[in-house]
Write an enzyme that holds these catalytic residues in place. Structure first.
Site, short mmCIF file in Angstrom:
data_model
loop_
_atom_site.label_atom_id
_atom_site.label_comp_id
_atom_site.label_asym_id
_atom_site.label_seq_id
_atom_site.Cartn_x
_atom_site.Cartn_y
_atom_site.Cartn_z
N LYS A 1 -6.83 62.85 15.90
CA LYS A 1 -8.19 62.60 16.61
C LYS A 1 -8.42 61.80 18.05
O LYS A 1 -7.20 61.18 18.31
CB LYS A 1 -9.39 62.24 15.59
CG LYS A 1 -9.59 63.19 14.57
CD LYS A 1 -10.61 62.83 13.54
CE LYS A 1 -11.16 63.73 12.60
NZ LYS A 1 -12.04 63.33 11.55
N ARG B 1 -6.35 64.15 5.03
CA ARG B 1 -6.53 65.40 5.82
C ARG B 1 -5.79 65.52 6.88
O ARG B 1 -6.26 64.69 7.69
CB ARG B 1 -8.09 65.37 5.97
CG ARG B 1 -8.55 67.11 6.22
CD ARG B 1 -9.97 67.06 6.47
NE ARG B 1 -10.45 68.58 7.06
CZ ARG B 1 -10.39 68.81 8.25
NH1 ARG B 1 -10.09 67.82 9.04
NH2 ARG B 1 -10.95 69.80 8.50
#
Length: 277
Positions: A222, A256
């Site tokens: 991210k 995740r």
């Protein structure tokens, strides 16, 4: 110790487990289009299961900043065949990454075991549908919506605000008939947060243990990694692994990630070390 159950399936969370990301979309921020075709998605699923993923998270709608919504029909066409493939070939846990009640229903009918909702079951009918399906649900914190969440994230206290949000959503879920044993929490890294907000939340994962619920952390590739290190999405492996290790050391039960084998290796090294602590 936490345990997830769905029917006769049981997943122990006594040590951290890896959730492998499979975005069946053309526009996800990191792997958009890479697994958009059925055959490519299935091949990747085969690989990450072989490499140690305990959960496969299937998403048919990108939730990257600025992402556009997709129709119900399009989302179903993307995710259902892939879920059916996994359910027919493997005993692994399957997570459906969606906010739409109809997708939740059809995904669970096809073999999904977890509902992973970035909107924390706040769309009309979502919380009622999740309660009726009696599967574990992951509630994620997001300020705003994907279309605008990164415009100007603002909090008086990001940790306190996330805690309050979870208090309210847990109460709403229990009132709707979702048992506490079926609730997972995700602080929502990158969803309506600045760089500073993200790292304060990462440092504050222990505060989430007050809820006595499993914690899912998704920070793989991210912008909180890329912006800090000045790396493109394709070159964020080291930063993602550092974040995963920090999250696991702070008690997160589900990681995740895009990079399954590397994250599994990190957890094995951590576990071997913890045996002597």
């Amino acid at each position: 110790m936490f345990t997830l159950t769905h029917g006769d399936k049981v997943l122990s969370l006594s040590s951290p487990v890896v959730m492998g990301i499979v975005n069946v979309t053309p526009d996800s921020f990191s792997d958009g289009g890479e697994f958009n075709q059925f055959e490519a998605a299935c091949k990747h699923i085969d690989y990450i299961i072989q490499q140690g993923a305990s959960i496969i998270d299937i998403g048919g709608e990108s939730t990257r900043p600025g992402a556009k919504e997709v129709s119900l029909e399009q989302e179903l066409q993307r995710v259902i065949p892939v879920i059916e493939y996994i359910a027919a070939h493997y005993d692994v846990w399957i997570s459906i990454d969606t906010s739409k009640p109809e997708v939740m229903q059809q995904a669970v009918a096809a073999g999904a075991n977890i509902i992973n909702d970035v909107r924390a079951l706040q769309l009309p009918g979502a919380i009622e549908m999740a309660a009726s399906l009696k599967v574990p649900v992951c509630l994620m914190h997001m300020q705003g919506q994907p279309q605008n969440m990164q415009d100007n994230p603002n909090y008086d206290d990001v940790v306190a605000d996330v805690d309050l949000f979870f208090q309210q959503r847990i109460l709403a879920c229990e009132a709707a008939g979702i048992t506490r044993e079926n609730i997972i929490l995700d602080p929502g890294f990158g969803f309506g947060k600045t760089l500073a907000h993200n790292y304060r939340l990462l440092a504050s994962i222990p505060a989430l243990h007050q809820f006595h619920l499993p914690i899912l952390v998704g920070l793989s590739r991210k912008s909180m990694i890329g912006d800090l290190l000045n790396r493109p999405a394709s070159d964020r492996l080291a930063g993602s692994l550092a974040g995963a290790l920090i999250a696991a050391q702070q008690g997160a039960q589900i990681l995740r990630v895009h990079d399954v084998p590397e994250t599994v290796d990190v957890l094995k090294v951590m576990s071997a070390t913890m045996d002597y602590c």
